[in-house]
Design an enzyme around this catalytic site. Structure first.
Site, PDB file in Angstrom:
ATOM      1  N   ASP A 199       0.831  -1.204   0.000  1.00  0.00           N
ATOM      2  CA  ASP A 199       0.000   0.000   0.000  1.00  0.00           C
ATOM      3  C   ASP A 199       0.867   1.256   0.000  1.00  0.00           C
ATOM      4  OD1 ASP A 199      -2.726   1.256   0.450  1.00  0.00           O
ATOM      5  OD2 ASP A 199      -1.676   2.008   2.212  1.00  0.00           O
ATOM      6  N   GLU A 208       0.910  -0.559  -5.119  1.00  0.00           N
ATOM      7  CA  GLU A 208      -0.096   0.483  -5.287  1.00  0.00           C
ATOM      8  C   GLU A 208       0.656   1.805  -5.409  1.00  0.00           C
ATOM      9  OE1 GLU A 208      -3.796   2.835  -3.194  1.00  0.00           O
ATOM     10  OE2 GLU A 208      -1.911   2.418  -2.180  1.00  0.00           O
TER      11      GLU A 208
END
Length: 586
Positions: free
Chosen positions: A220, A262
């Site tokens: 993330d 990401e």
């Protein structure tokens, strides 16, 4: 719920890292993102849990899903959907236990379903023991685990990501009486990756979940790990150096597992997250610039935005793979478009102020497309056909709606609709005591939009999605690892391309109309798409035999996939049979 004809599951279904197998599995699979708390409640507390998800694995196997992505299910005060982690090594109690997670992995693997989990690298919750120790004991072992400063003047060139709620990337801590750095919410302090102890601790967390048996980690917010004065604190060389260390860990200790980045960045910067030969980073990365242009093309009734972004996408390093999606648990982000494109998308898709969040639109796929099933099928057909690994968001396979009146992005995180009963088959708890309300918009209400109802209807969106996923699996080499050759159409509304893999017997010709009205198109087929064409899906002739141009008529938001097999040298184009048409025939 109606009985689904599930297959028999045995230990033979274990994934590659357990029994050996396909090293390119992540390029051939179809991923399903599911929020644990939203899928199935097994204990009647109104919150979905790991045991409930395990109970629904047969449904996912029937649908054709072979990889699950689980957003954070770790211990968290839940001020940011679980991305504010207070303990990386524990399951959030209301979702179950570590034994429940082990059981989920074991049962998923028996069905040939791999599992990837979120790894929140950039920050923790302010409730994490690391931060509590850092604020209370500046000279202790955790004192330098976060980015502290005497004032809030540092890194002025770094943008604020959550522009609708945050006014600064610095927050004052009354305990330590200093400022700490945060790229997201103020209750999510950023880890200090300049500290080697932080890097070592994060690698240990990755090992922990990989040791448990997960098949991959979604990393993330990777662009923001390091800070440096005079920069925007994104995509710094030190970040890539750390990701290379992550990749070495995976390759050396956990072969067969994958890392998914990401990185919501322009294409050249995203491609950097794959690394290079001998300096590999992530196996996969999300193609953020593609998704909003698909929505723009649909509303403009012009395929040019999609065709252009495909042309601008450089080839990836060997083994690299894009991750493609239409919607997910976040807002439909509009960061990677121009100001003009953003204004157009907001005007066409977010006509109410409650539909926006940050720089994006917080709506599910079906409401975005006005519940137009032709448009839903076209967009999903593109998702499944374009280069990369498709990621579906739970409930989109039945056309679930949203609730724009909920706060933040919770409107797209409502309980899964399994049946038309009082709590949609999600829980036995009173619906008023659910972790989030059910979708109550009339056209998306669980009474009419649910799995049970669509299982009984062979013409439902659910059965169509299963059919398309099965076709994609049949041509997994072509769609997952093949190249894309664009075909000029002479019609701005129509996007046509061939997916092929050198050496494969068959190619797939895909023709897509972004117009709401019927379109005609004449295609000069490249050599890779000539021969016997068999309709796999969509509208149009069932079979063609052609060595040259072909004309097609597509309905509004229509598409067609042809399997293309080369003709033997002595085969001629013939006419006179109803299923074999000469080149140029309708």
């Amino acid at each position: 719920m109606r009985e689904i004809p599930f297959r028999n599951h045995s230990e033979e279904g274990l994934p590659a890292h357990v029994v050996g197998g396909d090293p390119d599995w992540y390029r051939r699979c179809v991923v399903y993102e599911v929020l644990v708390q939203a899928f199935q409640d097994s204990d009647g507390d109104g919150i979905g849990d790991l045991a409930g998800l395990t109970q629904r694995l047969d449904y996912l196997a029937w649908l054709g899903i072979d990889c699950l992505w689980l957003p954070p299910f770790y211990a968290s005060p839940m001020r940011d959907g679980g991305y504010d982690v207070s303990d990386f090594l524990q399951v959030r109690p209301e979702l179950g236990t570590l034994d429940d997670f082990r059981a989920l992995l074991r049962q998923a693997h028996r069905r040939g379903i791999r599992v990837i989990v979120d790894m929140v690298l950039n920050h923790t919750s302010e409730e994490h023991p690391w931060f509590q120790a850092s604020r209370c004991d500046p000279d202790g072992p955790y004192g330098d685990f976060y980015v502290w400063a005497d004032d809030d003047s540092g890194y002025p060139d770094a943008r604020i990501i959550f522009t609708d709620t945050q006014t600064s990337n610095w927050a004052y801590d009354p305990v330590r009486r200093r400022y700490f750095w945060h790229r997201f919410y103020r209750w999510q302090p950023d880890l200090n990756y300049a500290n080697p102890a932080v890097r070592a601790a994060v690698l240990d967390v990755m090992r922990y979940w990989l040791d448990l048996g997960v098949d991959g980690l979604r990393l993330d917010a990777v662009p923001y790990l390091f800070e440096a004065e005079g920069t925007n604190c994104e995509n710094l060389p030190e970040t890539h150096e750390f990701l290379r260390a992550c990749r070495r860990l995976v390759d050396q200790e956990y072969p067969g597992r994958i890392l998914l980045a990401e990185a919501n960045q322009p294409l050249p910067q995203v491609i950097d997250y794959f690394g290079a030969v001998g300096a590999e980073e992530c196996h996969m990365a999300f193609h953020f610039p593609l998704m909003p242009r698909m929505f723009a093309a649909l509303r403009r009734q012009d395929a040019t935005p999609v065709a252009q972004i495909i042309s601008e996408t450089s080839p990836l390093p060997s083994g690299g793979q894009w991750a493609l999606f239409l919607r997910n648990h976040d807002e439909l982000t509009l960061e990677m478009v121009t100001d003009e494109e953003r204004a157009f998308l907001l005007e066409r898709y977010a006509y109410h102020p409650r539909m926006t969040a940050n720089i994006g639109i917080r709506r599910r796929l079906a409401p975005l497309l006005d519940n137009d099933h032709d448009a839903l099928k076209l967009m999903n057909a593109l998702l499944l056909a374009l280069p990369g690994t498709p990621i579906l968001y739970y409930g989109d396979e039945i056309g679930m709606g949203d609730n724009i009146w909920l706060e933040d992005r919770d409107g797209v995180r409502c309980p899964m609709q399994w049946s038309g009963d009082a709590h949609a088959g999600f829980s036995t708890r009173d619906p008023d005591e659910s972790y989030l309300p059910l979708v109550d918009a009339p056209e998306f209400h669980a009474a009419t939009v649910n799995v049970e109802y669509q299982l009984r209807d062979p013409d439902s969106l659910l059965h169509w999605m299963r059919h398309m996923i099965r076709i994609r699996h049949r041509f997994a080499d072509v769609f997952g690892q093949g190249e894309l050759i664009q075909i000029p159409t002479g019609n701005r509304a129509v996007l046509a391309f061939v997916r092929r893999r050198p050496g494969a017997e068959e190619s797939v010709l895909c023709v897509n109309s972004l117009s709401a009205h019927p379109q005609e198109v004449r295609l000069e087929l490249p050599e890779q798409a000539r021969g016997a064409l068999v309709n796999l899906a969509g509208s149009g002739p069932q079979r063609l035999v052609t060595e040259g141009p072909v004309r097609l008529r597509l309905p509004g938001c229509g598409f067609i996939w042809f399997a293309a097999t080369p003709l033997p040298p002595d085969r001629r184009v013939t006419a006179g049979r109803p299923d074999v048409l000469p080149a140029g025939a309708w």
